[in-house]
Design a protein around this motif. Structure first.
Motif, PDB file in Angstrom:
ATOM      1  N   UNK A 107      46.922 -60.634  17.495  1.00  0.00           N
ATOM      2  CA  UNK A 107      45.527 -60.472  17.070  1.00  0.00           C
ATOM      3  C   UNK A 107      44.659 -59.951  18.213  1.00  0.00           C
ATOM      4  N   UNK A 108      43.825 -58.979  17.904  1.00  0.00           N
ATOM      5  CA  UNK A 108      42.952 -58.397  18.917  1.00  0.00           C
ATOM      6  C   UNK A 108      41.891 -59.387  19.397  1.00  0.00           C
ATOM      7  N   UNK A 109      41.417 -60.277  18.508  1.00  0.00           N
ATOM      8  CA  UNK A 109      40.419 -61.251  18.952  1.00  0.00           C
ATOM      9  C   UNK A 109      41.038 -62.232  19.957  1.00  0.00           C
ATOM     10  N   UNK A 110      42.322 -62.537  19.827  1.00  0.00           N
ATOM     11  CA  UNK A 110      42.986 -63.371  20.835  1.00  0.00           C
ATOM     12  C   UNK A 110      42.998 -62.644  22.180  1.00  0.00           C
ATOM     13  N   UNK A 111      43.300 -61.340  22.136  1.00  0.00           N
ATOM     14  CA  UNK A 111      43.284 -60.573  23.379  1.00  0.00           C
ATOM     15  C   UNK A 111      41.881 -60.601  24.014  1.00  0.00           C
ATOM     16  N   UNK A 149      24.571 -54.693  25.046  1.00  0.00           N
ATOM     17  CA  UNK A 149      25.538 -54.064  24.133  1.00  0.00           C
ATOM     18  C   UNK A 149      26.662 -55.026  23.728  1.00  0.00           C
ATOM     19  N   UNK A 150      26.422 -56.323  23.902  1.00  0.00           N
ATOM     20  CA  UNK A 150      27.452 -57.325  23.617  1.00  0.00           C
ATOM     21  C   UNK A 150      27.918 -57.288  22.165  1.00  0.00           C
ATOM     22  N   UNK A 151      27.001 -57.291  21.217  1.00  0.00           N
ATOM     23  CA  UNK A 151      27.404 -57.332  19.811  1.00  0.00           C
ATOM     24  C   UNK A 151      28.218 -56.096  19.413  1.00  0.00           C
ATOM     25  N   UNK A 152      27.920 -54.948  19.998  1.00  0.00           N
ATOM     26  CA  UNK A 152      28.718 -53.752  19.712  1.00  0.00           C
ATOM     27  C   UNK A 152      30.149 -53.923  20.214  1.00  0.00           C
ATOM     28  N   UNK A 153      30.314 -54.473  21.427  1.00  0.00           N
ATOM     29  CA  UNK A 153      31.664 -54.703  21.967  1.00  0.00           C
ATOM     30  C   UNK A 153      32.395 -55.745  21.126  1.00  0.00           C
ATOM     31  N   UNK A 154      31.694 -56.806  20.745  1.00  0.00           N
ATOM     32  CA  UNK A 154      32.317 -57.852  19.929  1.00  0.00           C
ATOM     33  C   UNK A 154      32.819 -57.279  18.605  1.00  0.00           C
ATOM     34  N   UNK A 155      32.059 -56.394  18.000  1.00  0.00           N
ATOM     35  CA  UNK A 155      32.462 -55.811  16.713  1.00  0.00           C
ATOM     36  C   UNK A 155      33.764 -55.014  16.853  1.00  0.00           C
ATOM     37  N   UNK A 156      33.987 -54.389  17.999  1.00  0.00           N
ATOM     38  CA  UNK A 156      35.209 -53.586  18.178  1.00  0.00           C
ATOM     39  C   UNK A 156      36.472 -54.437  18.210  1.00  0.00           C
ATOM     40  N   UNK A 157      36.324 -55.749  18.445  1.00  0.00           N
ATOM     41  CA  UNK A 157      37.497 -56.632  18.482  1.00  0.00           C
ATOM     42  C   UNK A 157      37.437 -57.685  17.375  1.00  0.00           C
ATOM     43  N   UNK A 158      36.638 -57.417  16.357  1.00  0.00           N
ATOM     44  CA  UNK A 158      36.604 -58.277  15.187  1.00  0.00           C
ATOM     45  C   UNK A 158      35.874 -59.590  15.360  1.00  0.00           C
ATOM     46  N   UNK A 159      34.983 -59.678  16.329  1.00  0.00           N
ATOM     47  CA  UNK A 159      34.220 -60.911  16.552  1.00  0.00           C
ATOM     48  C   UNK A 159      32.836 -60.785  15.925  1.00  0.00           C
ATOM     49  N   UNK A 183      31.923 -84.047  31.966  1.00  0.00           N
ATOM     50  CA  UNK A 183      32.099 -82.901  32.862  1.00  0.00           C
ATOM     51  C   UNK A 183      31.645 -81.611  32.197  1.00  0.00           C
ATOM     52  N   UNK A 184      31.272 -80.630  33.040  1.00  0.00           N
ATOM     53  CA  UNK A 184      31.034 -79.299  32.536  1.00  0.00           C
ATOM     54  C   UNK A 184      32.386 -78.691  32.249  1.00  0.00           C
ATOM     55  N   UNK A 185      32.553 -78.138  31.067  1.00  0.00           N
ATOM     56  CA  UNK A 185      33.844 -77.621  30.619  1.00  0.00           C
ATOM     57  C   UNK A 185      33.672 -76.180  30.200  1.00  0.00           C
ATOM     58  N   UNK A 186      34.607 -75.314  30.597  1.00  0.00           N
ATOM     59  CA  UNK A 186      34.615 -73.947  30.109  1.00  0.00           C
ATOM     60  C   UNK A 186      35.331 -73.946  28.770  1.00  0.00           C
ATOM     61  N   UNK A 187      34.665 -73.411  27.768  1.00  0.00           N
ATOM     62  CA  UNK A 187      35.234 -73.326  26.429  1.00  0.00           C
ATOM     63  C   UNK A 187      35.510 -71.865  26.091  1.00  0.00           C
ATOM     64  N   UNK A 188      36.579 -71.657  25.400  1.00  0.00           N
ATOM     65  CA  UNK A 188      36.842 -70.333  24.856  1.00  0.00           C
ATOM     66  C   UNK A 188      36.519 -70.432  23.374  1.00  0.00           C
ATOM     67  N   UNK A 189      35.246 -70.482  23.072  1.00  0.00           N
ATOM     68  CA  UNK A 189      34.918 -70.819  21.706  1.00  0.00           C
ATOM     69  C   UNK A 189      33.982 -69.895  20.979  1.00  0.00           C
ATOM     70  N   UNK A 190      33.505 -68.849  21.590  1.00  0.00           N
ATOM     71  CA  UNK A 190      32.540 -67.994  20.900  1.00  0.00           C
ATOM     72  C   UNK A 190      33.289 -66.956  20.087  1.00  0.00           C
ATOM     73  N   UNK A 191      33.915 -67.419  19.035  1.00  0.00           N
ATOM     74  CA  UNK A 191      34.730 -66.503  18.203  1.00  0.00           C
ATOM     75  C   UNK A 191      33.860 -65.613  17.371  1.00  0.00           C
TER      76      UNK A 191
END
Length: 191
Positions: A107-111, A149-159, A183-191
């Protein structure tokens, strides 16, 4: 065996088991429900999971949908995503995952998530806004390249647009569920 069956079902089960245990541990850590011993055990497990995934990547390349099935491919992605103590490995995994995406086997969104995580882990700005900081004060994006330009980049990877993604994460991790000393935690959650 059907076309949907993974070529390596034992490998698939191992990856899913490892990722499930790690996710359970991370959820307890986010809510500050772990003592020092359990934190140490979790770090040891993360290192062991990284070592196993490193071996898998060396033997098979990225464990994609054909090799292990979609659930185990997601598990492999999760293990790589949380291999923050091995930044060189994380970068290499990103390259292999990108090749699997190009071959239609991942999946490209995983990448995009792994790409961002590897950038952040190595002290660079993320591209797709998938990496967040969770602390008792709330949720914020990790440093980001070209926010305009974040939303444009996100759209290219299906986010979805970042506002939608942040609201989803806020609902999942309401600040009220965190203690003051969490604790402060880094999340990979903005899908």
């Amino acid at each position: 065996m059907t076309a949907a069956d993974p070529l390596q079902p034992d490998l698939a089960r191992d990856l899913i088991d490892r990722a499930t245990k790690a996710a359970t541990h991370r959820a307890a850590r986010v809510r500050n429900h772990l003592d020092a011993v359990l934190l140490g055990q979790g770090r040891h497990s993360d290192h062991a999971d990284t070592k196993v995934l490193r071996r898998i990547l060396a033997e098979h390349g990225w464990p994609g949908h054909r090799l292990v099935g979609p659930d185990a491919a997601r598990a492999a992605w999760s293990i790589a995503l949380h291999s923050d103590d091995a930044p060189d490995f994380q970068r290499a995994a990103t390259i292999l995952l990108e090749r699997a995406v190009q071959a239609g086997d991942a999946r490209i969104d995983h990448w995009a998530h792994l790409h961002d995580r590897a950038l952040i882990t190595n002290g660079h700005l993320q591209e797709y806004g998938t990496q967040l900081l969770l602390n008792p004060d709330g949720i914020t994006l990790c440093p980001l390249r070209a926010p305009e330009s974040l939303d444009e980049r996100r759209a290219t990877v299906g986010l979805p647009p970042i506002t939608v993604a942040l609201e989803t994460v806020r609902l999942r991790y309401t600040v009220g569920h965190l203690s003051e000393d969490a604790p402060t935690v880094v999340l990979a959650g903005a899908a």
